[in-house]
Design an enzyme around this catalytic site. Sequence first.
Site, PDB file in Angstrom:
ATOM      1  N   LYS A 150     -13.211 -11.165   4.459  1.00 50.50           N
ATOM      2  CA  LYS A 150     -12.505  -9.953   4.040  1.00 50.50           C
ATOM      3  C   LYS A 150     -13.538  -8.830   3.829  1.00 50.50           C
ATOM      4  O   LYS A 150     -14.313  -8.858   2.875  1.00 50.50           O
ATOM      5  CB  LYS A 150     -11.781 -10.284   2.729  1.00 50.50           C
ATOM      6  CG  LYS A 150     -10.778  -9.287   2.313  1.00 50.50           C
ATOM      7  CD  LYS A 150      -9.364  -9.733   2.581  1.00 50.50           C
ATOM      8  CE  LYS A 150      -8.432  -8.593   2.198  1.00 50.50           C
ATOM      9  NZ  LYS A 150      -7.288  -8.424   3.036  1.00 50.50           N
ATOM     10  N   GLY A 170       0.806  -1.227   0.000  1.00 47.29           N
ATOM     11  CA  GLY A 170       0.000   0.000   0.000  1.00 47.29           C
ATOM     12  C   GLY A 170       0.833   1.269   0.000  1.00 47.29           C
ATOM     13  O   GLY A 170       0.454   2.258  -0.641  1.00 47.29           O
ATOM     14  N   ASN A 171       1.978   1.258   0.692  1.00 42.02           N
ATOM     15  CA  ASN A 171       2.754   2.502   0.786  1.00 42.02           C
ATOM     16  C   ASN A 171       3.411   2.889  -0.536  1.00 42.02           C
ATOM     17  O   ASN A 171       3.855   4.015  -0.698  1.00 42.02           O
ATOM     18  CB  ASN A 171       3.804   2.400   1.913  1.00 42.02           C
ATOM     19  CG  ASN A 171       4.858   1.354   1.616  1.00 42.02           C
ATOM     20  OD1 ASN A 171       4.583   0.349   0.975  1.00 42.02           O
ATOM     21  ND2 ASN A 171       6.072   1.591   2.071  1.00 42.02           N
TER      22      ASN A 171
HETATM   23  P1  ADP Z   1       1.257  -4.010   2.556  1.00 38.78           P
HETATM   24  O1  ADP Z   1       0.339  -2.936   2.086  1.00 38.78           O
HETATM   25  O2  ADP Z   1       2.673  -3.771   2.140  1.00 38.78           O
HETATM   26  O3  ADP Z   1       0.765  -5.396   2.251  1.00 38.78           O
HETATM   27  P2  ADP Z   1       0.570  -4.506   5.350  1.00 38.78           P
HETATM   28  O4  ADP Z   1       0.134  -3.390   6.220  1.00 38.78           O
HETATM   29  O5  ADP Z   1      -0.447  -5.476   4.878  1.00 38.78           O
HETATM   30  O6  ADP Z   1       1.344  -3.820   4.132  1.00 38.78           O
HETATM   31  O7  ADP Z   1       1.733  -5.335   6.079  1.00 38.78           O
HETATM   32  C1  ADP Z   1       2.916  -4.723   6.552  1.00 38.78           C
HETATM   33  C2  ADP Z   1       2.778  -4.378   8.015  1.00 38.78           C
HETATM   34  O8  ADP Z   1       2.788  -5.568   8.811  1.00 38.78           O
HETATM   35  C3  ADP Z   1       3.919  -3.593   8.612  1.00 38.78           C
HETATM   36  O9  ADP Z   1       3.807  -2.229   8.327  1.00 38.78           O
HETATM   37  C4  ADP Z   1       3.807  -3.888  10.097  1.00 38.78           C
HETATM   38  O10 ADP Z   1       3.103  -2.865  10.775  1.00 38.78           O
HETATM   39  C5  ADP Z   1       2.960  -5.162  10.155  1.00 38.78           C
HETATM   40  N1  ADP Z   1       3.533  -6.289  10.901  1.00 38.78           N
HETATM   41  C6  ADP Z   1       2.790  -7.188  11.585  1.00 38.78           C
HETATM   42  N2  ADP Z   1       3.536  -8.115  12.166  1.00 38.78           N
HETATM   43  C7  ADP Z   1       4.827  -7.812  11.848  1.00 38.78           C
HETATM   44  C8  ADP Z   1       6.086  -8.433  12.162  1.00 38.78           C
HETATM   45  N3  ADP Z   1       6.156  -9.523  12.913  1.00 38.78           N
HETATM   46  N4  ADP Z   1       7.217  -7.852  11.673  1.00 38.78           N
HETATM   47  C9  ADP Z   1       7.151  -6.733  10.920  1.00 38.78           C
HETATM   48  N5  ADP Z   1       5.985  -6.111  10.598  1.00 38.78           N
HETATM   49  C10 ADP Z   1       4.828  -6.639  11.056  1.00 38.78           C
END
Ligand code: ADP
Length: 314
Positions: free
Chosen positions: A128, A11-12
């Site tokens: 979802k 997403g970022n």
């Molecule tokens: P994307 O849009 O890249 O799929 P997500 O928000 O779905 O991003 O997943 C990434 C996020 O997962 C990170 O920003 C972090 O806050 C979270 N996260 C959860 N558990 C962990 C972990 N064990 N180590 C690192 N990040 C984690």
Amino acid sequence: MGKRIVVALGGNALGNNLPEQMLAVKETARAIADLIEGGNEVIVAHGNGPQVGMIQKAMAELTRSDPEKYIPCPLSVCVAMSQGYIGYDLQNALREELLDRGIDKGVATVLTQVEVDPEDPAFNNPNKPIGAFMTKEEADKLVAERGYQVMEDAGRGYRRVVASPRPQNVVELGTIRALVDTDHVVVACGGGGIPVFATEGNHLKGAAAVIDKDFASEKLAELLDADYLIILTAVEKAAINFGKPNQKWLDTISVAEAEQYCQEGHFAPGSMLPKVQAAMTFAQSKPGRRALITLLEKARDGIEGRTGTVIVNS
Ligand code: ADP
Ligand code: MG
């Protein structure tokens, strides 16, 4: 020697709305161009959460304005629209960045359908949430009229819920491969792909589901015989004891270690867990394949072994 890399953008890399996306893709294009400049073949997959949410909401408002004229827009069509709109921005940003670096390569987005299994257990447990919040009356109406499934979401109202089945096959694989083999940069499998069922004859039918982009990217990487799956997200590494005082960032870990950490519940379902699971599946799928989880702007450092969490089969 150059590697074949499937990059999964989180997403970022895209931002939350139109102006944010326009800006975000510039930085994203720089990170991808770094990999291409390093002599690698790159295939770009991406998420679509905020974008498909926006499109779905807009289409729902259209129906609400004149239900006779505008029947509800299928989710598969909303995903297709999001692939088109995100692909348009990514494709343009990449084209410009590559030309600015003197690299003359075709960049193309392939609207990608991904086959899912109607027997996938996810269809028995749609979990979802998608689209706007609704009142109970609005939700009841959609359940009665369209057979939607809805869920009350933490006191904030009702939302439609859909299944998140596993990707089985990439329909446009041959087209994607032909473009990659002829040195094009391809954007594919956006939003995890447009979910479809294979039906009788040659007909593909859009499914009311969403496919996790981390799993779809993994499938695409396997099918394209990629060397690397790079999952670019908002953290530089995956961690155990994430957010706790004893948090530990992970460097290179084996599939067996990753499996143990998954079982111990270190990775949040719906965010880090699918990334680690996709990385494990890819690393195990053939000797020599590696998966990397890192920050967007660290992609090149990660592939050169300087950062990120690398998952290897050993
Ligand atoms: P994307 O849009 O890249 O799929 P997500 O928000 O779905 O991003 O997943 C990434 C996020 O997962 C990170 O920003 C972090 O806050 C979270 N996260 C959860 N558990 C962990 C972990 N064990 N180590 C690192 N990040 C984690
Ligand atoms: Mg995610």
